[in-house]
Design a protein around this motif. Structure first.
Motif, PDB file in Angstrom:
ATOM      1  N   HIS A  59       0.658  -1.481   0.055  1.00 49.71           N
ATOM      2  CA  HIS A  59       0.249   0.001   0.288  1.00 49.71           C
ATOM      3  C   HIS A  59       1.171   1.391   0.014  1.00 49.71           C
ATOM      4  CE1 HIS A  59       0.887  -0.821   4.231  1.00 49.71           C
ATOM      5  NE2 HIS A  59       1.523   0.137   4.513  1.00 49.71           N
TER       6      HIS A  59
ATOM      7  N   HIS B  26      -1.247  -0.121   8.942  1.00 51.00           N
ATOM      8  CA  HIS B  26      -2.125   0.857   9.074  1.00 51.00           C
ATOM      9  C   HIS B  26      -3.406   1.511   9.843  1.00 51.00           C
ATOM     10  CE1 HIS B  26       1.315   2.601   7.962  1.00 51.00           C
ATOM     11  NE2 HIS B  26       1.809   1.394   6.751  1.00 51.00           N
TER      12      HIS B  26
ATOM     13  N   TYR C 196      -4.419   5.205   5.576  1.00 47.34           N
ATOM     14  CA  TYR C 196      -4.144   5.381   3.967  1.00 47.34           C
ATOM     15  C   TYR C 196      -3.923   3.707   2.626  1.00 47.34           C
ATOM     16  CZ  TYR C 196       0.653   4.576   5.205  1.00 47.34           C
ATOM     17  OH  TYR C 196       1.855   4.363   5.553  1.00 47.34           O
TER      18      TYR C 196
ATOM     19  N   HIS D  61      11.473  -3.434   4.985  1.00 47.83           N
ATOM     20  CA  HIS D  61      10.792  -1.898   5.505  1.00 47.83           C
ATOM     21  C   HIS D  61      11.327  -1.084   6.129  1.00 47.83           C
ATOM     22  CE1 HIS D  61       7.514   0.140   7.051  1.00 47.83           C
ATOM     23  NE2 HIS D  61       6.822   0.335   5.990  1.00 47.83           N
TER      24      HIS D  61
ATOM     25  N   GLU E 109       6.972  -5.429   6.982  1.00 46.78           N
ATOM     26  CA  GLU E 109       5.435  -5.296   7.492  1.00 46.78           C
ATOM     27  C   GLU E 109       4.737  -6.237   8.085  1.00 46.78           C
ATOM     28  OE1 GLU E 109       3.661  -2.270   5.144  1.00 46.78           O
ATOM     29  OE2 GLU E 109       3.259  -0.904   6.245  1.00 46.78           O
TER      30      GLU E 109
HETATM   31 FE   FE2 Z   1       2.872   0.321   5.254  1.00 45.46          FE
END
Ligand code: FE2
Ligand code: 2X7
Length: 303
Positions: free
Chosen positions: A18, A67, A134, A200, A258
């Motif tokens: 994302h 998120h 998001y 990440h 992540e």
């Molecule tokens: Fe992320």
């Protein structure tokens, strides 16, 4: 026969990262900032997922997003229609997206109930003014920019951070199984999305703040991170899930992956740990992080 009397099934699952940069690069009308493009490799990879979803015509798309972090329990979106502006707090100059989505209320209630039944703490998110995160919006936009399929958004409980990785992963297995039971009971033909980047570590600052889509600056953050991503992708491409889960704790630690937030584990658990080769559509970095777009297609698999 009503939908909930037919037996539901999970048609396919996607690893659907994302980074807001992907939406920024595409320039859809919903997103305020404009770009000159960028991150085409990943964006074109998503075209394959879009085509699969058009072919499969699912009743619902479910997404688990790192998120939408919830401290107490696992939450599900439970408002019939949500609308607003989703803003990335780190990259507000790239992502201010006007969303409008329909929630599959019967399925979201069923996931909530099954999660509780399975011993998890769960909660329905009923705030009509809720700003959807998001992660949820980017994955859903990249999979289905027409927004013509109802969705269920699921939060990432912070158990891997509050307790440890093992507790986090155990919770995700239970949440995945609860999701599968809810899909079966409500008779939905469902598609799942794990909204996860792989490695990440990212750059501490944008290399060219005047032109974030400057692709001459987009490189892997480190060779070690890249090699971790390749190793993980190869295991998934080979359908070697046992091996994948055995190296997952080390991957999460060493690549700050992540997937620690649990989306991929949730999805694979819901799908019954499918030991089929995942289709790999593309790999690319975003501000140095490793992102893969992949598909597990149960409906069209040739065994
Ligand atoms: Fe992320
Ligand atoms: O949330 C993200 C991410 N996971 C990876 C890269 C860049 C931005 O946002």
């Amino acid at each position: 026969m009503s939908q909930s009397q037919t037996k539901g099934e999970i048609l396919a699952g996607f690893l659907a990262p994302h980074p807001p940069h992907l939406v920024y690069g595409e320039n859809p009308p919903q997103n305020e900032p404009r770009s000159r493009g960028g991150w085409e490799g990943l964006r074109w990879a998503y075209d394959n997922c879009r085509a699969t979803i058009k072919r499969l015509k699912p009743d619902v798309i479910l997404v688990h997003s790192p998120h939408w972090q919830t401290i107490v329990g696992h939450h599900v979106l439970h408002v019939p229609q949500l609308q607003g502006v989703s803003v990335d707090p780190i990259f507000p100059h790239l992502f201010r997206y006007h969303f409008k989505l329909d929630v599959d209320m019967e399925l979201s209630a069923a996931i909530h109930d099954e999660a509780r039944e399975g011993g998890l703490v769960a909660k329905k998110m009923t705030n009509p003014n809720f700003r959807v995160d998001y992660g949820t919006i980017v994955s859903l936009h990249m999979l289905n920019p027409d927004w013509d399929i109802p969705v269920v958004g699921i939060s990432a409980n912070n158990s891997p951070y509050f307790y440890d990785d093992n507790v986090g992963q155990e919770q995700m297995l239970k949440l995945g199984e609860a999701t599968a039971r809810a899909i079966a009971k409500t008779g939905r033909r469902a598609v799942l999305a794990a909204s996860n980047t792989l490695s990440h570590l990212h750059f501490p600052a944008e290399p060219n703040p005047g032109l974030p889509e400057d692709m001459s600056k987009e490189v892997v953050m480190s060779q070690g991170q890249y090699e971790w991503d390749v190793r993980v992708i190869n295991l998934l491409r080979a359908g070697k899930l046992d091996e994948f889960f055995s190296i997952l704790p080390q991957f999460m630690r060493e690549a700050f992956a992540e997937v620690k937030a649990g989306s991929l584990t949730w999805m694979l658990a819901a799908m019954g740990m499918p030991k089929i080769p995942a289709k790999h559509y593309g790999y690319g970095t975003v501000i140095g992080t490793g992102n893969a777009v992949m598909e597990w297609n149960l409906a069209e698999v040739t065994r």
